[in-house]
Design an enzyme around this catalytic site. Structure first.
Site, PDB file in Angstrom:
ATOM      1  N   ASP A  15       0.777  -1.311  -0.250  1.00 17.61           N
ATOM      2  CA  ASP A  15       0.036  -0.221   0.072  1.00 17.61           C
ATOM      3  C   ASP A  15       0.847   1.360  -0.112  1.00 17.61           C
ATOM      4  O   ASP A  15       0.533   2.286  -0.513  1.00 17.61           O
ATOM      5  CB  ASP A  15      -1.037  -0.009   1.308  1.00 17.61           C
ATOM      6  CG  ASP A  15      -1.909  -1.197   1.205  1.00 17.61           C
ATOM      7  OD1 ASP A  15      -2.331  -1.583  -0.126  1.00 17.61           O
ATOM      8  OD2 ASP A  15      -2.687  -1.305   2.273  1.00 17.61           O
ATOM      9  N   ASN A  21      -4.887   8.710   1.744  1.00 17.98           N
ATOM     10  CA  ASN A  21      -5.232   8.010   3.096  1.00 17.98           C
ATOM     11  C   ASN A  21      -5.838   8.865   4.217  1.00 17.98           C
ATOM     12  O   ASN A  21      -7.006   8.897   4.376  1.00 17.98           O
ATOM     13  CB  ASN A  21      -4.012   7.293   3.701  1.00 17.98           C
ATOM     14  CG  ASN A  21      -4.185   5.634   3.317  1.00 17.98           C
ATOM     15  OD1 ASN A  21      -5.001   5.260   2.476  1.00 17.98           O
ATOM     16  ND2 ASN A  21      -2.871   5.107   3.755  1.00 17.98           N
TER      17      ASN A  21
END
Length: 537
Positions: free
Chosen positions: A297, A380
């Site tokens: 990620d 994020n």
């Protein structure tokens, strides 16, 4: 004699009482001098404390007056903007209310005819029947405006409708339209195709269970490969993938400069391109059709941070730890890329946050622009925390200019739905599907137990400000990097960015999300309860 005795007795009592009072006063003056000094000292300390409270109250009153002045200016500007938008809407509605008069126009009226079916009355030409009147008007062609006009014929039973002067309009349905906007301003960017309002009836539009599909009009010609640094496994796969893309698909390849230097030992890779300057990186989206990431990620976050505007479709191969955003397996890269290049493919639009810091905007003089830092696009979350300070963070939060709350705790997280399974989840936030539009508002270890996380709509603008009277400073980090300091008066402005990250799905968005939650977090994983055997009857 009795009277003289009484007077003598009263005088004796008076003299005794006076003498006792004098003795008491003398004893008090001599023996309690230290007590009076202590009381005087306590009184002076009380006065000093009262003066400090008055000074603090005066400072708070000045700060409150400055805050109210700022709110007044913001409300005045907002009211002026709303008034201007209202005038524009009134002008448009006035144009809609005054269409050309069909009775004075030289153009002939258009009457629609319909056949009579199943014994029903024909809408046109029958006695005392209904017929629609269609008028050529630009107003009726506007998007979102719905109108309906019915006229009743008062013609004779012979069906003669030539006397239009006898036709009277009745029961005209009101026209309306839906306007999408944000913070009182009309903005087509926030329009969603989820509501239908045809013929004055509002209903939700039909939705596809497969969400969004990407179809190539022409096959991709250039790809950008971003590999996890200092990983021999990723480097080996990158070389193998470059050979396959060039020889089998005839696709050009871009690499980051560090990765290009790492593979330049072999002459075969001299044809690989890279972006050396910052200007070339800013224009990368005009040269690349597809982005391939090899890693976890963190590699996806780094790839997204390279694009300050539009982002090409991203294909992420799992070569990291968890892999919430990396649905594809690296050992099947040929099959996956073959399917993706051919298309169509399902994608997930992973929204990003547009973040910017304003340095002490309250002290900016009228007519001057506040000092703004660079723009950060966050995939994020953005975290505002106390850093190394031992004091609680004190943050004032506003939503579209309206005060929300004061955060007292370790900090605050503003997260995207894609980041809901990261830092926000560890702080007690909810897991949110990446295609649910919204901004997660999650406190970090709040001082109040009633401070629970929120999910706000995606069109709002959030401002987090450090008050001037805060005991300590705050720090802000964007996707875990680029940490900056916030002093008293500094503010962070955060809203949803216009450029999402289109991430390719292995199956489809919801299936990939639920699988990553189950496999990555072992969500609700426990041993199955054993059976006690058959129930005896």
């Amino acid at each position: 004699m009795e009277q003289d005795g009484g007077k003598h007795q009263n005088g004796w009592i008076h003299s005794c009482s006076q003498r006792s009072v004098e003795e008491h006063l003398q004893e008090t003056t001599i023996g309690d001098g230290g007590t009076h000094l202590v009381e005087f000292s306590n009184a002076m300390r009380a006065v000093e404390k009262a003066l400090r409270q008055v000074a603090a109250s005066k400072g708070r009153a000045q700060d409150e007056a400055a805050e109210w002045k700022r709110k007044y200016e913001m409300e005045r500007l907002r009211a002026a903007s709303l008034e201007q938008e209202q005038q524009v809407l009134e002008q448009e509605l006035e144009q809609c209310r005054s269409p050309p008069d069909p009775w004075t126009s030289d153009e002939p009226l258009e009457l629609e005819k319909a056949d009579t079916e199943n014994g029903e009355r024909s809408p046109v030409g029958s006695a005392n029947g209904w017929f629609p009147l269609h008028v050529n008007s630009d107003c009726c062609k506007r998007e979102g405006i719905c109108s309906q006009q019915l006229l009743r014929s008062h013609s004779s039973s012979s069906g003669n409708i030539s006397l239009l002067s006898e036709v009277q309009p009745v029961a005209e349905k009101a026209s309306f339209r839906l306007v999408w906007g944000c913070a009182g301003k009309v903005s087509p960017r926030h329009k969603h195709d989820v509501v239908s309002f045809e013929c004055g009836n509002i209903s939700t539009a039909s939705r596809s269970s497969k969400q969004i599909t990407l179809v190539w009009d022409s096959p991709p010609q250039t790809v950008l490969i971003i590999s996890k640094p200092n990983s021999p496994t990723c480097t080996a796969l990158c070389k193998e993938m470059i050979r396959w893309l060039r020889e089998e698909k005839g696709v050009g390849v871009y690499l980051e400069p560090p990765m290009k230097k790492e593979i330049l030992a072999e002459d075969y890779f001299n044809c690989v391109k890279s972006c050396e300057t910052e200007e070339e990186v800013l224009q990368l989206h005009t040269k690349v059709d597809l982005v391939i990431t090899l890693g976890g990620d963190g590699t996806v976050l780094w790839a997204a941070s390279m694009f300050k505007g539009p982002v090409p479709p991203v294909v992420s191969f799992s070569m990291g730890s968890l892999g919430f955003m990396t649905p594809f397996q690296s050992d099947r890269y040929k099959e996956c890329l073959q399917t993706l290049i051919k298309g169509p493919v399902y994608i997930t639009l992973r929204h990003r946050l547009h973040c910017q810091i304003l340095r002490n905007p309250d002290k900016v003089k009228e007519g001057e622009d506040p000092c703004e830092s660079e723009v950060h696009l966050v995939l994020n979350e953005v975290a505002i925390h106390r850093g190394m300070s031992s004091n609680l963070s004190n943050l004032e939060c506003y939503c579209d200019g309206n005060f929300v709350t004061s955060v007292q705790g370790d900090g605050l997280i503003l997260s995207t739905p894609s980041g809901s399974t990261a830092y926000s989840l560890a702080a007690g936030g909810s897991m949110v599907h990446p295609q649910v539009p919204g901004i997660l508002f999650t406190p970090i270890c709040p001082h109040s137990l009633s401070f629970r996380p929120l999910i706000l709509p995606e069109y709002v603008t959030i401002r987090v400000q450090v008050p001037h009277e805060s005991r300590g400073q705050a720090w802000v980090s964007f996707d875990g990097k680029d940490r900056e300091q916030l002093s008293g008066g500094d503010a962070l402005i955060c809203r949803m960015a216009a450029w999402p990250v289109p991430a390719a799905c292995e199956q489809e968005s919801t299936t990939d999300f639920l699988r990553s939650v189950r496999e990555g977090l072992h969500w609700n994983l426990r041993k199955r309860q054993l059976s006690d055997g058959p129930i005896s009857t």
